[in-house]
Design an enzyme around this catalytic site. Structure first.
Site, short mmCIF file in Angstrom:
data_model
loop_
_atom_site.label_atom_id
_atom_site.label_comp_id
_atom_site.label_asym_id
_atom_site.label_seq_id
_atom_site.Cartn_x
_atom_site.Cartn_y
_atom_site.Cartn_z
N ASP A 1 0.87 -1.18 0.00
CA ASP A 1 0.00 0.00 0.00
C ASP A 1 0.90 1.23 0.00
OD1 ASP A 1 -1.63 2.13 0.66
OD2 ASP A 1 -2.58 1.12 2.37
N ILE A 2 0.81 2.05 -1.03
CA ILE A 2 1.73 3.18 -1.17
C ILE A 2 1.55 4.21 -0.06
CG2 ILE A 2 0.36 4.68 -2.72
CD1 ILE A 2 2.99 4.94 -4.42
N VAL B 1 -6.04 4.70 -5.96
CA VAL B 1 -4.92 5.14 -5.14
C VAL B 1 -5.10 6.61 -4.74
CG1 VAL B 1 -3.32 5.75 -7.04
CG2 VAL B 1 -2.42 4.90 -4.87
N ASP B 2 -5.73 7.40 -5.60
CA ASP B 2 -6.00 8.82 -5.32
C ASP B 2 -6.86 8.94 -4.05
OD1 ASP B 2 -6.19 11.55 -5.70
OD2 ASP B 2 -7.48 11.45 -7.47
N THR C 1 -3.26 2.13 -14.74
CA THR C 1 -3.70 0.75 -15.01
C THR C 1 -4.93 0.32 -14.22
OG1 THR C 1 -2.25 -0.31 -13.36
CG2 THR C 1 -1.32 0.06 -15.56
N GLY C 2 -5.53 1.24 -13.47
CA GLY C 2 -6.78 0.93 -12.76
C GLY C 2 -7.95 1.50 -13.54
N1 AR6 Z 1 -1.32 1.62 -2.99
C1 AR6 Z 1 -0.76 1.28 -4.17
N2 AR6 Z 1 -1.48 1.07 -5.30
C2 AR6 Z 1 -2.83 1.23 -5.20
C3 AR6 Z 1 -3.50 1.59 -4.02
C4 AR6 Z 1 -2.68 1.80 -2.86
N3 AR6 Z 1 -3.19 2.14 -1.68
N4 AR6 Z 1 -4.83 1.64 -4.27
C5 AR6 Z 1 -5.00 1.31 -5.57
N5 AR6 Z 1 -3.81 1.05 -6.14
P1 AR6 Z 1 -6.12 3.82 -10.11
P2 AR6 Z 1 -5.56 5.23 -12.65
C6 AR6 Z 1 -3.48 0.64 -7.51
O1 AR6 Z 1 -7.49 3.48 -10.59
O2 AR6 Z 1 -5.80 4.00 -13.46
C7 AR6 Z 1 -8.94 7.76 -9.63
O3 AR6 Z 1 -10.30 7.84 -9.38
C8 AR6 Z 1 -4.56 0.00 -8.35
O4 AR6 Z 1 -4.76 -1.35 -7.95
O5 AR6 Z 1 -5.96 4.30 -8.73
O6 AR6 Z 1 -4.37 6.09 -12.98
C9 AR6 Z 1 -8.32 9.10 -9.98
O7 AR6 Z 1 -8.97 10.17 -9.33
C10 AR6 Z 1 -3.94 0.12 -9.73
O8 AR6 Z 1 -2.99 -0.95 -9.93
O9 AR6 Z 1 -5.44 4.97 -11.05
C11 AR6 Z 1 -8.47 9.18 -11.46
O10 AR6 Z 1 -9.74 9.68 -11.83
C12 AR6 Z 1 -3.18 1.43 -9.67
O11 AR6 Z 1 -3.12 1.77 -8.28
C13 AR6 Z 1 -8.34 7.75 -11.90
O12 AR6 Z 1 -8.74 6.96 -10.79
C14 AR6 Z 1 -3.80 2.59 -10.42
O13 AR6 Z 1 -5.22 2.53 -10.35
C15 AR6 Z 1 -6.91 7.40 -12.26
O14 AR6 Z 1 -6.87 6.10 -12.77
#
Ligand code: AR6
Length: 187
Positions: free
Chosen positions: A21-22, A44-45, A133-134
């Protein structure tokens, strides 16, 4: 496998791949996969704003008031609020539209601009999640290769304050994909 960090050294900097978890990372900065509004979101945001508290959003609002929405591929720095890391670097990765809409260049830019912001602020360590990638749907295999190659190119090009770049991957599939991508550049 997931608890064994995968590492590589470039110039004076170490690149590591870990699963976790970052928001728990104590590097000088953690990178947030934000969107252009900088107003928070899911993934993650959401986790970063929840763990870091309102000071992060406050600073994001000031940045947007000053310079407008953050374009895709750019990065800005704020406080880390209550997080173990002193700073958060917010970047906006591309939404995946099939690969012909400049996605790769924009993802490269998101990593490069984040590293530039870190170096400009004299930071020594920074952690990245798997940007795009999410919710943004970027295929993990492609993103992992681009992320790692961009970080390697940045660290190789010139010496900076950076001594440690950590990829913190949340789920085991993403972790394994990044670990494989790093091992492939090692050989
Ligand atoms: N620690 C590390 N990685 C994480 C965590 C964490 N606590 N939580 C999720 N991930 P995403 P995007 C991973 O969707 O694709 C948001 O709503 C997750 O499993 O967070 O860049 C923003 O506001 C995945 O592998 O980011 C934007 O609108 C990775 O983080 C949008 O999503 C990225 O997934 C950005 O989408």
């Amino acid at each position: 496998m997931a608890d064994k960090p995968v590492k590589m050294t470039v110039n004076k900097a170490k690149i590591a791949i870990i699963q976790g978890d970052i928001t728990r990372q104590a590097t000088d900065a953690i990178v947030n996969a934000a969107n252009s509004s900088l107003m928070g979101g899911g993934g993650v945001d959401g986790a970063i704003h929840r763990a870091g508290g309102p000071a992060i959003l406050e600073e994001c609002k000031q940045i947007v008031a000053r310079q407008g929405r953050l374009p895709t591929g750019r990065a800005v720095i704020t406080t880390g609020g209550n997080l173990p890391s002193r700073h958060v670097i917010h970047t906006v990765g591309p939404v995946w539209h099939g690969g012909n809409k400049g996605e790769e260049e924009l993802l490269e830019s998101a990593y490069r601009e984040s590293l530039k912001v870190a170096a400009k602020n004299n930071l020594t360590s920074v952690s990245f999640p798997s940007v795009s990638t999410g919710a943004f749907g970027y295929p993990v295999e492609l993103a992992a290769t681009t992320a790692i190659n961009t970080v390697l190119a940045f660290l190789r090009r010139k010496e900076t304050s950076l001594r440690e770049v950590v990829f913190v991957l949340f789920d085991s599939r993403t972790y394994e994909t990044y670990a494989k991508a790093l091992k492939e550049v090692t050989v």
